[in-house]
Design a protein around this motif. Structure first.
Motif, short mmCIF file in Angstrom:
data_model
loop_
_atom_site.label_atom_id
_atom_site.label_comp_id
_atom_site.label_asym_id
_atom_site.label_seq_id
_atom_site.Cartn_x
_atom_site.Cartn_y
_atom_site.Cartn_z
N VAL A 153 -94.61 -12.46 10.03
CA VAL A 153 -93.64 -13.43 10.52
C VAL A 153 -92.44 -13.58 9.58
CG1 VAL A 153 -93.32 -15.85 11.21
CG2 VAL A 153 -95.45 -14.67 11.76
N LEU A 154 -92.66 -13.42 8.29
CA LEU A 154 -91.58 -13.53 7.32
C LEU A 154 -90.47 -12.53 7.61
CD1 LEU A 154 -90.40 -14.80 4.77
CD2 LEU A 154 -91.76 -13.19 3.43
N GLN A 155 -90.80 -11.37 8.15
CA GLN A 155 -89.79 -10.38 8.48
C GLN A 155 -88.81 -10.89 9.53
OE1 GLN A 155 -92.35 -7.01 9.39
NE2 GLN A 155 -91.76 -6.06 7.45
N PHE A 156 -89.27 -11.74 10.44
CA PHE A 156 -88.36 -12.35 11.42
C PHE A 156 -87.37 -13.27 10.72
CE2 PHE A 156 -91.80 -11.75 14.73
CZ PHE A 156 -91.08 -10.84 15.47
N ASP A 157 -87.84 -14.02 9.74
CA ASP A 157 -86.95 -14.92 8.99
C ASP A 157 -85.88 -14.12 8.25
OD1 ASP A 157 -88.46 -17.09 9.85
OD2 ASP A 157 -89.71 -17.10 8.03
N VAL A 158 -86.26 -13.02 7.65
CA VAL A 158 -85.31 -12.17 6.92
C VAL A 158 -84.29 -11.57 7.90
CG1 VAL A 158 -85.06 -10.06 5.57
CG2 VAL A 158 -86.91 -11.66 5.05
N GLU A 184 -74.94 -12.12 6.99
CA GLU A 184 -74.25 -10.89 6.58
C GLU A 184 -73.40 -10.30 7.69
OE1 GLU A 184 -76.94 -8.08 4.76
OE2 GLU A 184 -78.01 -9.68 3.70
N TYR A 185 -73.79 -10.53 8.95
CA TYR A 185 -73.07 -9.93 10.07
C TYR A 185 -72.42 -10.96 10.99
CZ TYR A 185 -75.53 -5.79 8.52
OH TYR A 185 -76.00 -4.75 7.75
N ASN A 186 -72.60 -12.25 10.67
CA ASN A 186 -72.00 -13.35 11.45
C ASN A 186 -72.36 -13.25 12.94
OD1 ASN A 186 -70.60 -15.74 11.56
ND2 ASN A 186 -68.66 -14.75 12.05
N VAL A 187 -73.64 -12.98 13.21
CA VAL A 187 -74.14 -12.82 14.57
C VAL A 187 -75.01 -14.01 14.92
CG1 VAL A 187 -75.64 -11.43 16.04
CG2 VAL A 187 -74.12 -10.31 14.40
N ASP A 188 -74.79 -14.58 16.09
CA ASP A 188 -75.67 -15.62 16.59
C ASP A 188 -76.92 -14.96 17.15
OD1 ASP A 188 -73.96 -17.75 16.00
OD2 ASP A 188 -72.88 -17.50 17.89
N ILE A 189 -78.07 -15.50 16.81
CA ILE A 189 -79.32 -14.89 17.24
C ILE A 189 -80.27 -15.97 17.76
CG2 ILE A 189 -80.21 -14.98 14.88
CD1 ILE A 189 -81.85 -12.48 15.52
N ARG A 190 -80.98 -15.60 18.80
CA ARG A 190 -82.01 -16.48 19.36
C ARG A 190 -83.30 -15.69 19.39
NH1 ARG A 190 -81.23 -17.74 25.30
NH2 ARG A 190 -82.39 -15.82 25.50
N LEU A 191 -84.31 -16.16 18.69
CA LEU A 191 -85.60 -15.49 18.65
C LEU A 191 -86.57 -16.19 19.59
CD1 LEU A 191 -86.15 -14.89 14.82
CD2 LEU A 191 -85.50 -13.22 16.54
N GLU A 192 -87.24 -15.40 20.39
CA GLU A 192 -88.30 -15.90 21.26
C GLU A 192 -89.54 -15.07 20.97
OE1 GLU A 192 -87.24 -16.00 25.38
OE2 GLU A 192 -85.24 -16.74 24.94
N MET A 193 -90.61 -15.71 20.60
CA MET A 193 -91.84 -14.99 20.30
C MET A 193 -92.49 -14.51 21.60
SD MET A 193 -91.91 -14.95 17.14
CE MET A 193 -91.22 -15.77 15.75
N LEU A 194 -92.95 -13.28 21.58
CA LEU A 194 -93.64 -12.69 22.72
C LEU A 194 -95.13 -12.59 22.38
CD1 LEU A 194 -91.09 -9.85 23.58
CD2 LEU A 194 -91.39 -12.04 24.74
N PRO A 195 -95.98 -12.54 23.38
CA PRO A 195 -97.43 -12.55 23.13
C PRO A 195 -98.03 -11.20 22.77
CG PRO A 195 -97.04 -12.50 25.48
CD PRO A 195 -95.68 -12.62 24.81
N TYR A 196 -97.24 -10.15 22.72
CA TYR A 196 -97.78 -8.80 22.56
C TYR A 196 -98.22 -8.52 21.13
CZ TYR A 196 -95.35 -8.63 26.96
OH TYR A 196 -94.91 -8.93 28.22
N GLU A 197 -99.40 -7.92 21.01
CA GLU A 197 -99.94 -7.56 19.70
C GLU A 197 -100.24 -6.08 19.57
OE1 GLU A 197 -103.10 -10.01 18.28
OE2 GLU A 197 -102.22 -11.82 19.11
N TYR A 198 -100.23 -5.36 20.69
CA TYR A 198 -100.56 -3.93 20.68
C TYR A 198 -99.41 -3.14 21.30
CZ TYR A 198 -105.26 -5.54 19.67
OH TYR A 198 -106.34 -6.15 19.08
#
Length: 95
Positions: A11-16, A24-38
């Motif tokens: 999960v920390l990789q999402f924060d980074v 660094e790129y001045n991009v607006d981002i919206r993260l939505e977690m998906l249920p996929y694990e495989y």
């Protein structure tokens, strides 16, 4: 706008990713977690994705190189798709 799915190991990789895109790129981002694990790449070159018999929790997508892959919520779904599609070859890692 095109949907982009990003997979990470922790999960920390999402924060980074979010921090770097915003700061660094001045991009607006919206993260939505998906249920996929495989995730499984389809190794068969002759498979028609439209006729692939999947499960209700499976998602068909393509990677950045255009290779077809499948996302699953659980390992049972992976096995069920292999059972329903005789001869289908799936790989845990893309080439």
């Amino acid at each position: 706008m095109e949907e982009i799915i990003v997979g990470v190991v922790g999960v920390l990789q999402f924060d980074v990713l979010k921090y770097r895109l915003e700061n660094e790129y001045n991009v607006d981002i919206r993260l939505e977690m998906l249920p996929y694990e495989y995730i499984r790449w389809i190794e068969n070159e002759d498979v028609d994705l439209d006729h692939l018999v999947g499960t209700s929790d499976m998602k068909k997508i393509r990677d950045l190189k255009g290779r077809p892959l499948l996302l699953f919520v659980n390992s049972w779904s992976v096995g069920m798709v292999l059972e329903r599609n005789k001869g289908l070859a799936l790989a845990e890692f893309g080439k």
